[in-house]
Design a protein around this motif. Structure first.
Motif, PDB file in Angstrom:
ATOM      1  N   LEU A 648       0.853  -1.181   0.000  1.00  0.00           N
ATOM      2  CA  LEU A 648       0.000   0.000   0.000  1.00  0.00           C
ATOM      3  C   LEU A 648       0.892   1.234   0.000  1.00  0.00           C
ATOM      4  CD1 LEU A 648      -2.697  -0.889   2.690  1.00  0.00           C
ATOM      5  CD2 LEU A 648      -3.058  -0.693   0.231  1.00  0.00           C
ATOM      6  N   THR A 649       0.617   2.171  -0.896  1.00  0.00           N
ATOM      7  CA  THR A 649       1.389   3.408  -0.954  1.00  0.00           C
ATOM      8  C   THR A 649       0.434   4.602  -0.845  1.00  0.00           C
ATOM      9  OG1 THR A 649       3.123   2.426  -2.323  1.00  0.00           O
ATOM     10  CG2 THR A 649       2.947   4.827  -2.334  1.00  0.00           C
ATOM     11  N   VAL A 650       0.759   5.505   0.044  1.00  0.00           N
ATOM     12  CA  VAL A 650       0.018   6.759   0.169  1.00  0.00           C
ATOM     13  C   VAL A 650       1.004   7.891  -0.036  1.00  0.00           C
ATOM     14  CG1 VAL A 650      -1.449   8.199   1.611  1.00  0.00           C
ATOM     15  CG2 VAL A 650      -1.592   5.704   1.792  1.00  0.00           C
ATOM     16  N   SER A 651       0.693   8.790  -0.976  1.00  0.00           N
ATOM     17  CA  SER A 651       1.517   9.966  -1.233  1.00  0.00           C
ATOM     18  C   SER A 651       0.879  11.183  -0.581  1.00  0.00           C
ATOM     19  CB  SER A 651       1.652  10.201  -2.742  1.00  0.00           C
ATOM     20  OG  SER A 651       2.292   9.088  -3.355  1.00  0.00           O
ATOM     21  N   PHE A 652       1.724  12.060  -0.030  1.00  0.00           N
ATOM     22  CA  PHE A 652       1.262  13.220   0.728  1.00  0.00           C
ATOM     23  C   PHE A 652       1.701  14.509   0.035  1.00  0.00           C
ATOM     24  CE2 PHE A 652       1.496   9.734   3.643  1.00  0.00           C
ATOM     25  CZ  PHE A 652       0.380   9.889   4.464  1.00  0.00           C
ATOM     26  N   ILE A 653       0.902  15.547   0.237  1.00  0.00           N
ATOM     27  CA  ILE A 653       1.187  16.857  -0.341  1.00  0.00           C
ATOM     28  C   ILE A 653       1.025  17.907   0.747  1.00  0.00           C
ATOM     29  CG2 ILE A 653      -1.178  17.391  -1.063  1.00  0.00           C
ATOM     30  CD1 ILE A 653       0.050  18.460  -3.693  1.00  0.00           C
ATOM     31  N   ARG A 654       1.731  19.019   0.595  1.00  0.00           N
ATOM     32  CA  ARG A 654       1.581  20.137   1.520  1.00  0.00           C
ATOM     33  C   ARG A 654       0.423  21.021   1.054  1.00  0.00           C
ATOM     34  NH1 ARG A 654       6.407  20.516   4.453  1.00  0.00           N
ATOM     35  NH2 ARG A 654       7.134  18.359   4.656  1.00  0.00           N
ATOM     36  N   ALA A 655      -0.360  21.501   2.003  1.00  0.00           N
ATOM     37  CA  ALA A 655      -1.496  22.374   1.686  1.00  0.00           C
ATOM     38  C   ALA A 655      -1.454  23.569   2.623  1.00  0.00           C
ATOM     39  CB  ALA A 655      -2.820  21.628   1.833  1.00  0.00           C
ATOM     40  N   GLU A 656      -1.826  24.735   2.110  1.00  0.00           N
ATOM     41  CA  GLU A 656      -1.803  25.967   2.886  1.00  0.00           C
ATOM     42  C   GLU A 656      -3.196  26.574   2.929  1.00  0.00           C
ATOM     43  OE1 GLU A 656       1.004  28.348   0.833  1.00  0.00           O
ATOM     44  OE2 GLU A 656       2.753  27.491   1.846  1.00  0.00           O
ATOM     45  N   GLY A 657      -3.480  27.286   3.995  1.00  0.00           N
ATOM     46  CA  GLY A 657      -4.765  27.954   4.111  1.00  0.00           C
ATOM     47  C   GLY A 657      -4.846  28.720   5.412  1.00  0.00           C
ATOM     48  N   ARG A 658      -5.954  29.433   5.603  1.00  0.00           N
ATOM     49  CA  ARG A 658      -6.141  30.184   6.851  1.00  0.00           C
ATOM     50  C   ARG A 658      -7.045  29.390   7.777  1.00  0.00           C
ATOM     51  NH1 ARG A 658      -4.147  34.989   7.121  1.00  0.00           N
ATOM     52  NH2 ARG A 658      -5.481  35.603   8.863  1.00  0.00           N
ATOM     53  N   TRP A 659      -6.658  29.384   9.043  1.00  0.00           N
ATOM     54  CA  TRP A 659      -7.440  28.659  10.054  1.00  0.00           C
ATOM     55  C   TRP A 659      -7.485  29.505  11.312  1.00  0.00           C
ATOM     56  CZ3 TRP A 659     -11.067  25.541  11.113  1.00  0.00           C
ATOM     57  CH2 TRP A 659     -11.193  24.984  12.385  1.00  0.00           C
ATOM     58  N   GLN A 660      -8.719  29.900  11.701  1.00  0.00           N
ATOM     59  CA  GLN A 660      -8.938  30.735  12.881  1.00  0.00           C
ATOM     60  C   GLN A 660      -8.066  31.987  12.841  1.00  0.00           C
ATOM     61  OE1 GLN A 660      -8.573  28.268  16.367  1.00  0.00           O
ATOM     62  NE2 GLN A 660     -10.605  27.402  16.055  1.00  0.00           N
ATOM     63  N   GLY A 661      -8.048  32.621  11.672  1.00  0.00           N
ATOM     64  CA  GLY A 661      -7.397  33.904  11.545  1.00  0.00           C
ATOM     65  C   GLY A 661      -5.900  33.874  11.296  1.00  0.00           C
ATOM     66  N   ARG A 662      -5.304  32.718  11.136  1.00  0.00           N
ATOM     67  CA  ARG A 662      -3.864  32.676  10.879  1.00  0.00           C
ATOM     68  C   ARG A 662      -3.567  31.709   9.747  1.00  0.00           C
ATOM     69  NH1 ARG A 662      -0.794  28.547  13.488  1.00  0.00           N
ATOM     70  NH2 ARG A 662      -2.117  27.040  14.596  1.00  0.00           N
ATOM     71  N   GLN A 663      -2.446  31.954   9.060  1.00  0.00           N
ATOM     72  CA  GLN A 663      -2.017  31.120   7.953  1.00  0.00           C
ATOM     73  C   GLN A 663      -1.300  29.885   8.515  1.00  0.00           C
ATOM     74  OE1 GLN A 663      -2.867  32.082   4.967  1.00  0.00           O
ATOM     75  NE2 GLN A 663      -1.919  30.520   3.682  1.00  0.00           N
ATOM     76  N   VAL A 664      -1.735  28.707   8.099  1.00  0.00           N
ATOM     77  CA  VAL A 664      -1.099  27.480   8.568  1.00  0.00           C
ATOM     78  C   VAL A 664      -0.832  26.568   7.382  1.00  0.00           C
ATOM     79  CG1 VAL A 664      -2.165  27.567  10.862  1.00  0.00           C
ATOM     80  CG2 VAL A 664      -3.322  26.355   9.023  1.00  0.00           C
ATOM     81  N   GLU A 665       0.046  25.613   7.599  1.00  0.00           N
ATOM     82  CA  GLU A 665       0.391  24.631   6.585  1.00  0.00           C
ATOM     83  C   GLU A 665       0.204  23.246   7.179  1.00  0.00           C
ATOM     84  OE1 GLU A 665       4.223  23.227   3.831  1.00  0.00           O
ATOM     85  OE2 GLU A 665       4.311  25.061   5.042  1.00  0.00           O
ATOM     86  N   ILE A 666      -0.386  22.354   6.389  1.00  0.00           N
ATOM     87  CA  ILE A 666      -0.610  20.984   6.833  1.00  0.00           C
ATOM     88  C   ILE A 666      -0.124  20.018   5.758  1.00  0.00           C
ATOM     89  CG2 ILE A 666      -2.626  21.606   8.225  1.00  0.00           C
ATOM     90  CD1 ILE A 666      -4.386  20.377   6.009  1.00  0.00           C
ATOM     91  N   GLU A 667      -0.002  18.771   6.147  1.00  0.00           N
ATOM     92  CA  GLU A 667       0.265  17.699   5.188  1.00  0.00           C
ATOM     93  C   GLU A 667      -0.969  16.812   5.124  1.00  0.00           C
ATOM     94  OE1 GLU A 667       3.983  14.886   4.973  1.00  0.00           O
ATOM     95  OE2 GLU A 667       2.445  13.938   6.201  1.00  0.00           O
ATOM     96  N   ARG A 668      -1.369  16.450   3.897  1.00  0.00           N
ATOM     97  CA  ARG A 668      -2.543  15.596   3.762  1.00  0.00           C
ATOM     98  C   ARG A 668      -2.342  14.625   2.602  1.00  0.00           C
ATOM     99  NH1 ARG A 668      -5.892  17.792  -0.149  1.00  0.00           N
ATOM    100  NH2 ARG A 668      -7.536  16.441   0.605  1.00  0.00           N
ATOM    101  N   PRO A 669      -3.036  13.487   2.630  1.00  0.00           N
ATOM    102  CA  PRO A 669      -2.904  12.514   1.539  1.00  0.00           C
ATOM    103  C   PRO A 669      -3.334  13.122   0.205  1.00  0.00           C
ATOM    104  CG  PRO A 669      -3.991  11.526   3.425  1.00  0.00           C
ATOM    105  CD  PRO A 669      -3.936  12.994   3.690  1.00  0.00           C
ATOM    106  N   PHE A 670      -2.651  12.687  -0.856  1.00  0.00           N
ATOM    107  CA  PHE A 670      -2.972  13.173  -2.201  1.00  0.00           C
ATOM    108  C   PHE A 670      -3.262  12.024  -3.167  1.00  0.00           C
ATOM    109  CE2 PHE A 670      -1.842  14.850  -6.435  1.00  0.00           C
ATOM    110  CZ  PHE A 670      -2.592  16.000  -6.442  1.00  0.00           C
ATOM    111  N   GLU A 671      -2.643  10.873  -2.928  1.00  0.00           N
ATOM    112  CA  GLU A 671      -2.839   9.746  -3.835  1.00  0.00           C
ATOM    113  C   GLU A 671      -2.696   8.438  -3.070  1.00  0.00           C
ATOM    114  OE1 GLU A 671       0.115   8.688  -6.960  1.00  0.00           O
ATOM    115  OE2 GLU A 671      -1.574   9.125  -8.314  1.00  0.00           O
ATOM    116  N   PHE A 672      -3.568   7.473  -3.410  1.00  0.00           N
ATOM    117  CA  PHE A 672      -3.523   6.123  -2.845  1.00  0.00           C
ATOM    118  C   PHE A 672      -3.211   5.152  -3.986  1.00  0.00           C
ATOM    119  CE2 PHE A 672      -6.021   8.567   0.048  1.00  0.00           C
ATOM    120  CZ  PHE A 672      -5.805   8.024   1.312  1.00  0.00           C
TER     121      PHE A 672
END
Length: 831
Positions: A648-672
Motif C-alpha cells: 500500500l502506498t500513500v503519497s502526501f502533499i503540503r497544503a496551505e490555508g487560513r485557520w482561525q485567523g492565521r495562515q497554517v500549513e498541513i500535510e494531507r494525503p494526495f494519492e492512494f
C-alpha cells in the motif's frame, strides 16, 4: 406558577443514535418512543399501589419522568413486561474459603459461583470480596494440600461470567476486591497485567491503618486466618494473639507504589477506603461493608443490591446560555420526592435472582437516587466544572437532593412503615445522619424512615444517550463535545453516527456559530482540566451522598507520574470513599475518537448532522505539484482464496490555508496506490477503490469518512484475516474483517494513524493539530502531545479488552463506570 406546572423547555430533536439505543435496549414490542417506555414504567410501578390511588400515582410517575427522572437501565428495559429478569442493576455477594457448602456464614467458592451465575443470568452485575479465600501456598488440612489463592479462583468466576454472556444473557459486570493486608495482594494488583480477568473490574480494599503506614513509610503486616505453608513458617510467618497468621511484613509505601504504577499504566486496580465506607454507613450497627457493586457507587453488604435512578440536571436549567440562566431547585425537589417513591416500589416489583437478596432488600430497603448531566448543566449555566463556582453549585444540588429524598422517605414511613432493621437511636447516631438538618433528624426520630440509604451517583452512559440526549455521564464532565460511534447493522455491516453532547447541541441550536466564534470558557472537557479538579468535585459532593459516587479521574496520556502518584493519597485525605482513574496509553488506547485538539473548545466545530462535510480540509489549497513524499507499507492478509500480500502506498502533499485567523500549513494525503493485476476481477475493485480514494483526497474530501465507509463493506466469501492483536502476555490474536475491501481500508487507516493524519480511532485530526505536527516534524521538535506509538509492518497495537458485542473487537474497557469499546465507541452497560 406552581413548580408542578412548569414544563421542560426542550426544543432539540432526538439524535439518531439516541433513538437507536432506546429502541435496541429499552423500547419493547410496539414501543418506539421515549414516551412509550415512560408510560410502561409508570403503569408497572403504580400497579403496586392501593387501587384508589393507582391512576393518580401513574400520572404522577409519568410526570416525574417527563420532568427529568430517569430510572436505571434495568428498570426501563424490564419493568411491566412480566420477565423473570431483575430490575436491579448490581449486587454484592459473599465468597467464603470452603470449596463448596458454607464457610461459617459465607457460601463456599463454588456455591458462590453458582449464585453469581444465577444473578448474572437474570441481568445483574456482581461485586465480591475475595479476601476470605486463603493465600497461595497456605495449608489445606482437609486434603493435606496447598491452596491456589484467590486470584486463581477469580479466573473461574471470570470464565463463568463469559460463559453466561455467551449464552445470551446481558453482558456480565463484576468487581473483585481484595484487602490490602491479604498475603496475595501483590498477585492481585498484577492480575490483569497480562490481559486476564477481562470480565472484572478490580479494586484494593484499603484500610486507614495502611494509609497511615504509607504516610509514615512504615512496615505493614500481611495476614490471614489460614495457616501458612511450611516454607512461609520457616521464613518467619507466625501466629498473633488475635489468631491471625502474619505471613510477612511489607513496606507500606512500596506496596502503595505498586498500586499506583499499575493504575497509571492499566487504569486498575481502583482503591476503596473500606474504613471510611463503614464509618459513614447509616447501618453501621448491623452490617459490615467489604465490597462495592461493579461501578463503585454502592458499597454493599453480603447480598446487598443497588436500586438506581437519576435526575437529569439539564432538565432543571432555565434560560440556558443567557444572563438569566438559573437552576430550578423547587422542581428538582418535587421530582426527587416522586422518584424516591418509584424506587421504593421497584424493590417490590422486581424478580430477585436469590432469596437471600430478597430478604436483604426487605430488611433495609436501600435505594440510590442520584443525578446525571452535571457537566452539561454547568455549561448551560455558564459555570466551569473545574472552578469553585461550579463545585459550589454541584454541592448545593447534592444537598437539596439529599434533603428532599430523606424527607420523602420519612413521609413514606408514615404511610407504609419503616424498614424492618430501623433502630431510631442507633440510626440517628450514624455519622452521615448526624449531618442532616435538625428538623429532618427530629422527623426520623418521630416517624422513622422507609429506606436505610437513599442516594448514589452512578455512571449513566447508556440511559444518558437514550433518555437525556447524551447529557454528560453521572457526575462526570463531558469527555468530548462530539465523537463518532460505530455499530453493527442487522445485515452484518456497520455504520457510523456522530454523537454530540446535549449542551453543545443546544448552544448551536440557539444560533451560535461555533466555527466562527469558538466556544465560551465554560465548555471544558475532562482532559482539559487538572486531575485535582476532578477530585475536588467529588470532595464537594460526597458529604451529601450517603453511599458513594462513581467517578473516574481522566488524565491525558502525557500526565506526569510524579503528579499522578499522589492522587489516591489526596483522595483519602479528602474523605472520599474510593476513586478510579483512566489515562489513555499504548495498552489501553483512547476511549473516544476525539483527538487531543478535538476535545478542546474551539475545535468542536463540525456541524451536527453533517458528518460528510469537512470544511477544515476543503478550504486548503495545495502547492504546485513537484515530488510527493510517499509512505509504503507491505501488508499480508488471508481470505478463503488463500494468503495474499501487497504493498500500500500513500503519497502526501503540503497544503496551505487560513485557520482561525492565521495562515497554517498541513500535510494531507494526495494519492492512494495498491499495485495489482487489473486483468483479474479480484484486482479491478482494488484499482477502482484506490482511484476513488485519490479523487476524494485531491478534492479535499473527508478521507476518514471514506475509509470508514469502506470498512462497512460486507461480502459473501467469509471473513478476511488481516493481522494480529498482540496481547500483553505475548499471545497473538487474529483480527478479522467482513471483506477484503474492509481489511484494506483498515490497514490504510493504520498507515494514516501512524503518519499522524488520523487519530487513534481513525477520525480526522483537526487542522491546527495537523499544522503543529508538521511543524514539530520539520523542526525536530518533541513529538505531538498525544502521539500514536509506531506500529511495525503487519502488526497492530496491543489490545487486551473483552469482546465488543457491536464490532467484535477485543477492545471493551470500563471508563467512567461504563463499558466502552475503543474500536467502535459502543457504550455498554453502566451501573
Amino acid at each position: 406558577m406552581n413548580a408542578s406546572d412548569k414544563l421542560i423547555d426542550s426544543t432539540l430533536a432526538p439524535q439518531e443514535v439516541s433513538l437507536d439505543v432506546l429502541r435496541e435496549k429499552y423500547a419493547k414490542g410496539e414501543e418506539r418512543e421515549i414516551a412509550d417506555v415512560r408510560a410502561r414504567v409508570a403503569r408497572a410501578l403504580a400497579r403496586l399501589e392501593p387501587e384508589p390511588r393507582r391512576a393518580e400515582l401513574e400520572a404522577r410517575f409519568l410526570w416525574a419522568q417527563e420532568q427529568g427522572f430517569v430510572p436505571a437501565g434495568r428498570i426501563n428495559s424490564a419493568a411491566g413486561l412480566g420477565l423473570r429478569a431483575t430490575l436491579i442493576n448490581c449486587f454484592v455477594q459473599p465468597v467464603g474459603d470452603a470449596i463448596s457448602g458454607h464457610d461459617g456464614q459465607l457460601p463456599g467458592i463454588y456455591t458462590a459461583l453458582l449464585e453469581a451465575a444465577e444473578t448474572m443470568r437474570r441481568g445483574g452485575g456482581v461485586g465480591y470480596d475475595f479476601s476470605a479465600i486463603r493465600p497461595l501456598g497456605s495449608k489445606v488440612h482437609g486434603t493435606a494440600s496447598r491452596a491456589s489463592g484467590p486470584v486463581s479462583y477469580m479466573e473461574v468466576f471470570d470464565a463463568s461470567c463469559r460463559t453466561v454472556e455467551s449464552a445470551g444473557a446481558r453482558r456480565g459486570a463484576q468487581m473483585g476486591v481484595l484487602r490490602v493486608d491479604h498475603p496475595d495482594i501483590e498477585r492481585f494488583i498484577a492480575a490483569k497485567d497480562g490481559g486476564a480477568l477481562t470480565n472484572f473490574n478490580i479494586s484494593v480494599g484499603v484500610t486507614d491503618a495502611f494509609m497511615r503506614a504509607v504516610e509514615d513509610d512504615a512496615a505493614f503486616a500481611l495476614v490471614h486466618r489460614a495457616e501458612p505453608g511450611d516454607e512461609d513458617q520457616a521464613t518467619g510467618a507466625f501466629r498473633r494473639e488475635d489468631g491471625l497468621w502474619v505471613y510477612r511484613e511489607a513496606r507500606a509505601r512500596e506496596l502503595w507504589e505498586r498500586i499506583m504504577l499499575s493504575t497509571y499504566d492499566h487504569a486498575e486496580p481502583g482503591v476503596l477506603f473500606v474504613d471510611r465506607m463503614n464509618r459513614e454507613n447509616n447501618l453501621w450497627y448491623c452490617e459490615e461493608l467489604r465490597a462495592t457493586n461493579p461501578c463503585g457507587e454502592q458499597p454493599l453488604p453480603a447480598y446487598g443490591c443497588c436500586d438506581l435512578g437519576s435526575l437529569n440536571l439539564t432538565a432543571f436549567v432555565q434560560q440556558p446560555f443567557s444572563a438569566g440562566a438559573a437552576f430550578d431547585f423547587a422542581r428538582m425537589r418535587e421530582v426527587a420526592a416522586v422518584a424516591v417513591r418509584m424506587l421504593d416500589l421497584v424493590l417490590d416489583a422486581t424478580e430477585w435472582p436469590l432469596p437471600q437478596q430478597a430478604a436483604e432488600s426487605r430488611a433495609k430497603r436501600r435505594v440510590g437516587l442520584g443525578f446525571l448531566g452535571l457537566g452539561s448543566a454547568l455549561v448551560m449555566l455558564g459555570l466551569r466544572y473545574d472552578a469553585e463556582e461550579g463545585r459550589a453549585l454541584a454541592a448545593r444540588i447534592a444537598e437539596e437532593l439529599r434533603d428532599a429524598a430523606y424527607a420523602a422517605s420519612v413521609e413514606l414511613a408514615r404511610e407504609k412503615g419503616t424498614f424492618p432493621l430501623f433502630d431510631a437511636e442507633r440510626y440517628l447516631q450514624g455519622q452521615f445522619v448526624q449531618r442532616l438538618p435538625h428538623e429532618l433528624r427530629e422527623a426520623i426520630r418521630a416517624h422513622g424512615i422507609r429506606n436505610s440509604h437513599l442516594l448514589s451517583i452512578a455512571p449513566t452512559g447508556t440511559i444518558s444517550l437514550a433518555f437525556a440526549d447524551n447529557a454528560s455521564n453521572g457526575i462526570e464532565p463531558p469527555y468530548s463535545w462530539t465523537y463518532q460511534r460505530r455499530k453493527r447493522t442487522a445485515d452484518g455491516g456497520s455504520r457510523s453516527y456522530e454523537v454530540a453532547d446535549h449542551a453543545w447541541r443546544l448552544y448551536r441550536q440557539l444560533g451560535h456559530d461555533i466555527e466562527r466564534e469558538g466556544l465560551p470558557p465554560q465548555f471544558v472537557t475532562a482532559l482539559e482540566m487538572r486531575a485535582g479538579d476532578h477530585l475536588r468535585m467529588v470532595q464537594a459532593v460526597q458529604p451529601f451522598i450517603d453511599t458513594a459516587i462513581s467517578k473516574t479521574v481522566n488524565v491525558p496520556e502525557d500526565y506526569p507520574y510524579e503528579d499522578f502518584r499522589d492522587l489516591y493519597l489526596e483522595a483519602w485525605r479528602a474523605g472520599l470513599k474510593g476513586l478510579a482513574t483512566y489515562r489513555p496509553n499504548s495498552v489501553l488506547g483512547s476511549v473516544l475518537s476525539a483527538g487531543p485538539a478535538a476535545a478542546s473548545a474551539p475545535q468542536a466545530s463540525a456541524p451536527a448532522g453533517a458528518p460528510d462535510d469537512d470544511p477544515l480540509v476543503k478550504r486548503f489549497e495545495h502547492r504546485p505539484l513537484g515530488e510527493l513524499e510517499s509512505v509504503t507499507s507491505k501488508i499480508e492478509y488471508s481470505t478463503q482464496e488463500g494468503r495474499k500480500s501487497a504493498y500500500l502506498t500513500v503519497s502526501f502533499i503540503r497544503a496551505e490555508g487560513r485557520w482561525q485567523g492565521r495562515q497554517v500549513e498541513i500535510e494531507r494525503p494526495f494519492e492512494f496506490f495498491m499495485p495489482g493485476n487489473q486483468r483479474t476481477g479480484g484486482h479491478q475493485w482494488i484499482t477502482a477503490s484506490m482511484r476513488l480514494l485519490s479523487m476524494v483526497a485531491r478534492a479535499g474530501g473527508p478521507i476518514a469518512k471514506a475509509l470508514a465507509d469502506m470498512r462497512e463493506v460486507v461480502w459473501e466469501k467469509g471473513p478476511v484475516r488481516c493481522g494480529f492483536l498482540t496481547r500483553e502476555d505475548g499471545v497473538q490474536v487474529p483480527v478479522y474483517h467482513d471483506s477484503e475491501v474492509a481489511a484494506i481500508a483498515f490497514m490504510l487507516q493504520r498507515l494514516l494513524i501512524r503518519r499522524g493524519f488520523l487519530d487513534a480511532m481513525g477520525n480526522q485530526v483537526p487542522v491546527d493539530e495537523l499544522a503543529r505536527r508538521l511543524e514539530a516534524r520539520e523542526g525536530a521538535a518533541p513529538p505531538p502531545a498525544q502521539p500514536q506509538p509506531p506500529t511495525p509492518s503487519g502488526a497492530l497495537p496491543a489490545v487486551s479488552g473483552a469482546k465488543c458485542p457491536e464490532c467484535g473487537a477485543r477492545a471493551l474497557r470500563k471508563v467512567d463506570g461504563c463499558t466502552r469499546c475503543d474500536e467502535c465507541h459502543y457504550v455498554g452497560e453502566c451501573g
